[in-house]
Design a protein around this motif. Structure first.
Motif, PDB file in Angstrom:
ATOM      1  N   LYS A  34      50.683  21.205  67.355  1.00 46.81           N
ATOM      2  CA  LYS A  34      50.596  21.088  65.437  1.00 46.81           C
ATOM      3  C   LYS A  34      49.196  21.588  65.195  1.00 46.81           C
ATOM      4  O   LYS A  34      49.357  22.157  63.655  1.00 46.81           O
ATOM      5  N   ILE A  35      47.787  21.030  65.488  1.00 49.90           N
ATOM      6  CA  ILE A  35      46.964  22.046  65.246  1.00 49.90           C
ATOM      7  C   ILE A  35      47.257  23.884  65.275  1.00 49.90           C
ATOM      8  O   ILE A  35      46.165  24.495  64.398  1.00 49.90           O
ATOM      9  N   LYS A  37      49.718  25.505  64.154  1.00 55.07           N
ATOM     10  CA  LYS A  37      50.644  25.403  63.486  1.00 55.07           C
ATOM     11  C   LYS A  37      50.122  25.578  62.401  1.00 55.07           C
ATOM     12  O   LYS A  37      50.271  26.596  61.473  1.00 55.07           O
ATOM     13  N   SER A  38      48.899  24.504  61.923  1.00 56.67           N
ATOM     14  CA  SER A  38      48.083  24.771  61.519  1.00 56.67           C
ATOM     15  C   SER A  38      46.608  25.672  60.687  1.00 56.67           C
ATOM     16  O   SER A  38      46.780  25.783  59.653  1.00 56.67           O
ATOM     17  N   LYS A  39      46.804  26.304  61.718  1.00 52.18           N
ATOM     18  CA  LYS A  39      45.575  27.514  62.257  1.00 52.18           C
ATOM     19  C   LYS A  39      45.936  28.825  62.274  1.00 52.18           C
ATOM     20  O   LYS A  39      45.672  29.666  60.709  1.00 52.18           O
ATOM     21  N   GLU A  41      48.883  28.924  59.589  1.00 53.90           N
ATOM     22  CA  GLU A  41      48.953  28.387  58.122  1.00 53.90           C
ATOM     23  C   GLU A  41      47.657  28.970  56.893  1.00 53.90           C
ATOM     24  O   GLU A  41      47.717  29.042  56.200  1.00 53.90           O
ATOM     25  N   ASN A  42      46.880  28.114  57.764  1.00 51.09           N
ATOM     26  CA  ASN A  42      45.462  28.437  56.918  1.00 51.09           C
ATOM     27  C   ASN A  42      43.992  29.316  57.946  1.00 51.09           C
ATOM     28  O   ASN A  42      42.895  30.266  57.170  1.00 51.09           O
ATOM     29  N   ASN A  43      44.984  30.342  58.820  1.00 46.96           N
ATOM     30  CA  ASN A  43      44.553  31.785  59.559  1.00 46.96           C
ATOM     31  C   ASN A  43      42.927  31.721  59.602  1.00 46.96           C
ATOM     32  O   ASN A  43      41.675  32.178  59.617  1.00 46.96           O
ATOM     33  N   LYS A  44      42.941  30.405  60.865  1.00 41.38           N
ATOM     34  CA  LYS A  44      41.527  29.715  61.347  1.00 41.38           C
ATOM     35  C   LYS A  44      42.302  30.208  63.006  1.00 41.38           C
ATOM     36  O   LYS A  44      43.095  31.058  64.165  1.00 41.38           O
ATOM     37  N   GLN A  88      48.234  26.695  72.227  1.00 45.23           N
ATOM     38  CA  GLN A  88      47.758  27.112  71.017  1.00 45.23           C
ATOM     39  C   GLN A  88      47.677  28.990  70.904  1.00 45.23           C
ATOM     40  O   GLN A  88      47.742  29.312  70.055  1.00 45.23           O
TER      41      GLN A  88
END
Length: 377
Positions: A34-35, A37-39, A41-44, A88
């Motif tokens: 999940k982390i 996927k969040s990265k 979306e936010n290009n982290k 990840q």
């Protein structure tokens, strides 16, 4: 019999705890996805080493309160964190490959603010639309990251105009199965940085990677009272003085370190030579195929028997094509051989290079082609 029953009870309790640990690890892995996927979306960036260190220290403190050693906690959670990072990375790579986007993962000697970090940023911006970076603690770890498919490319410094070839990199090139696919030259501006604006006479200790000390030796000699402390990288040196928050400590580092670590620059352009440049090589799992008419550089490592004229014969054949040659001093090497690193201004597919390889194969203990790649003159 009562003792046997007690043993069985204890084992059942341990089995129950082990099952709970496995289930919790599974839940943790799901959260790692999940982390990731969040990265996306936010290009982290995948890795946040500062957060990892703080997390580990917090867990070590909890462990101490519960009679568990720091070594025990560190071993367990370093493995868990590495698995989380790997999970990840896999998801991010799958996402970008499926999207067929122009992207890449780079490993470099970190942390951010090191000259390797600057080299990655400059090289990646030219070649890729999107790129991610993995900061490593050593040159060897940087290569292993690509060899283990955790990154696509590794960037290593190979040569500096002040201090010459970097022996550690040459040693690793003999052992690695990666190929050089590119290079980039970075202008080096070594700065003296501190937590506050202070007079140079107030400084007692200076931190940096061994290379900047070599490149700035003339400046360093002026302050014989300074204690020299070596670090893994220039960025590591800048982080240390920030953590110490001591006006008597300073670091040799990059100009960008002022912004990243909120430091003050006391002095700039400290290298022995005004035009101080470092050449970085880019390594990948597969060799690059260059067009025959493309201006290219071919890099070789040769192991030549002592008292042999092979090297002289090769140099004669190359004539004006040779760019540089460096004898590599190998620890524990066989006494009867010399190992050389050669940069040749020619394409691997050229007739000249093919003839040289044929000649060398007859008289060398081994020949290793490190790559043929676009030359940055």
């Amino acid at each position: 019999m009562p003792e046997q029953n007690s043993l069985l009870i204890f084992r059942d309790k341990i089995n129950d705890i082990d099952e709970k640990i496995v289930k919790l690890l599974s839940k943790r892995k799901i959260l790692a996805f999940k982390i990731a996927k969040s990265k996306i979306e936010n290009n982290k960036s995948v890795r946040d080493t500062e957060r990892e260190k703080k997390l580990l220290q917090k867990l070590i403190n909890i462990g101490k309160d519960n009679y568990l050693t720091a070594e025990y906690i560190t071993k367990i959670f370093e493995l868990i964190i590495e698995d989380s990072v790997s999970t990840q990375m896999e998801l991010l790579q799958e996402f970008y490959y499926n999207k067929k986007l122009n992207f890449a993962f780079f490993s470099f000697l970190g942390p951010k603010g090191s000259y390797s970090h600057i080299a990655v940023c400059e090289y990646a911006k030219k070649k890729f639309k999107t790129y991610f970076m993995k900061a490593c603690s050593t040159f060897e770890e940087t290569l292993c990251s690509v060899e283990n498919n955790e990154s696509d490319y590794a960037i290593l410094p190979i040569e500096n105009t002040c201090s010459g070839y970097i022996d550690e990199t040459l040693q690793l090139l003999i052992k690695t199965n990666l190929f050089i696919v590119g290079e980039i030259k970075i202008s080096i501006n070594h700065c003296l940085l501190a937590v506050k604006k202070v007079q140079l006479c107030e400084i007692k200790t200076i931190y940096s990677h061994p290379q900047p000390f070599k490149q700035c030796s003339n400046f360093i000699k002026k302050f014989s009272n300074w204690k020299i402390k070596y670090t893994k990288s220039t960025a590591d040196a800048m982080k240390k003085i920030l953590q110490y928050n001591d006006i008597t400590k300073a670091a040799l580092g990059s100009e960008i370190g002022k912004k990243i670590y909120n430091l003050h620059i006391l002095h700039t352009n400290l290298a022995n030579q005004k035009n101080n440049t470092t050449r970085f090589i880019v390594l990948h799992r597969k060799p690059l195929e260059n067009a025959e008419n493309q201006l290219s550089k071919t890099t070789l490592i040769l192991s030549i028997k002592k008292k042999s004229d092979t090297l002289n014969n090769i140099l004669f054949m190359l004539k004006n094509k040779i760019i540089s040659i460096k004898k590599i001093n190998i620890k524990y090497s066989v006494i009867s051989e010399d190992i050389f690193y050669l940069d040749i201004q020619d394409n691997l597919s050229s007739i000249l290079i093919k003839n040289i390889l044929k000649t060398a194969q007859k008289h060398c203990n081994f020949i290793k082609i490190l790559g043929s790649y676009p030359s940055e003159i």
